[in-house]
Design an enzyme around this catalytic site. Structure first.
Site, mmCIF file in Angstrom:
data_model
loop_
_atom_site.group_PDB
_atom_site.id
_atom_site.type_symbol
_atom_site.label_atom_id
_atom_site.label_comp_id
_atom_site.label_asym_id
_atom_site.label_seq_id
_atom_site.Cartn_x
_atom_site.Cartn_y
_atom_site.Cartn_z
ATOM 1 N N HIS A 168 0.841 -1.197 0.000
ATOM 2 C CA HIS A 168 0.000 0.000 0.000
ATOM 3 C C HIS A 168 0.875 1.247 0.000
ATOM 4 O O HIS A 168 2.005 1.227 0.513
ATOM 5 C CB HIS A 168 -0.890 0.049 1.242
ATOM 6 C CG HIS A 168 -2.105 -0.823 1.173
ATOM 7 N ND1 HIS A 168 -2.519 -1.607 2.224
ATOM 8 C CD2 HIS A 168 -3.029 -1.020 0.196
ATOM 9 C CE1 HIS A 168 -3.618 -2.250 1.902
ATOM 10 N NE2 HIS A 168 -3.953 -1.906 0.672
ATOM 11 N N CYS A 255 -3.420 0.954 9.673
ATOM 12 C CA CYS A 255 -4.384 -0.065 9.228
ATOM 13 C C CYS A 255 -5.437 -0.386 10.280
ATOM 14 O O CYS A 255 -6.549 -0.819 9.954
ATOM 15 C CB CYS A 255 -3.651 -1.365 8.890
ATOM 16 S SG CYS A 255 -2.233 -1.178 7.802
#
Length: 264
Positions: A168, A255
């Site tokens: 990511h 996250c």
């Protein structure tokens, strides 16, 4: 003056389930220890609450091993929340589980309808713009659909490319304040952060890139002493959190929560 990109009244997190040992990972380095992960999650929640924020902790979703990584399900901005469309097929159902939670907090709730894909881990909101890194989980069609919503809300979107081999965009960077980015040299070399002050991760500590600024503290993965020293020297109050087990699932500090300021 506080920024909606760094200062929050609320956060949402989700407990890791017993199924977390089956979570996705780019490289199998062993299964996470759930008991140790739960203890680290407790410390994470306690740190968020210590800033005065209200933190909602959702129950585990055993049918979705990666559901603890709630950030990928939505983008929360002052105007409302945008439900994502994950690029990992096994995670698609997580969004529907998060939608009713956010519906209680935001009057304006939008959806990435597809066919494109986009995950929250590829989106960095800095307060002045929204940086989106295309990756294996976020494609051009997903970015285009997000751009259409952000145009309506008056936010500029800058589309970037996450380096090959990086899961990511925010695996390799985080926002420390509205003017300062913590980044790996690899990501910064792509020209992503022109106009910002950039602090580079010390050599060998690139895995500390995914931190979060939450109100007046920076939650940082534990075990990176050079990074901790650098941030302390720069004037940031840091709170190291054990990320041993989340890291086995390619997860980090950002996250584990959705951070937001719901409209009154």
């Amino acid at each position: 003056m506080t920024s909606p990109a760094t200062h929050f009244s609320h956060a949402i997190s989700r407990r890791p389930g017993a199924s977390v040992t089956a979570g996705l990972r780019a490289e199998d380095r062993g299964a996470p220890d759930r008991a140790r992960m739960m203890a680290a999650h407790d410390a994470y929640i306690a740190t968020l609450r210590s800033t005065g924020a209200e933190v909602t902790v959702l129950e585990a979703l055993e049918e979705y091993p990666d559901a603890l990584f709630v950030e990928d399900t939505a983008l929360c901005l002052p105007e409302g929340a945008i439900m994502m469309r994950p690029g990992a097929p096994s995670r698609m159902g997580e969004v529907a589980q998060m939608r009713p939670v956010l519906a209680t907090l935001f009057a304006d709730l939008r959806d990435i309808a597809g066919p494109g894909h986009i995950e929250g881990g590829d989106i960095l909101y800095t307060g002045r713009e929204v940086l989106v890194g295309r990756s294996a989980r976020t494609d051009a069609a997903g970015v285009a659909e997000l751009r259409a919503i952000l145009d309506e809300w008056g936010h500029a979107l800058r589309e970037l490319q996450t380096p090959e081999g990086v899961l990511h965009f925010k695996t390799d960077c985080s926002l420390l304040d509205p003017e300062t980015i913590l980044s790996t040299r690899l990501l910064d070399s792509e020209g992503c952060f022109d106009g910002y002050r950039v602090l580079h991760l010390p050599e060998g500590e690139e895995a500390a890139a995914n931190a979060i600024r939450f109100n007046d503290v920076v939650l940082l993965p534990d075990g990176f002493p050079k990074t901790a020293e650098m941030l302390t020297r720069e004037g940031y109050a840091i709170r190291p959190i054990d990320n041993t087990d989340c890291a086995l699932l390619d997860g980090g500090m950002s996250c584990l929560s959705l951070r937001l300021n719901p409209a009154p």
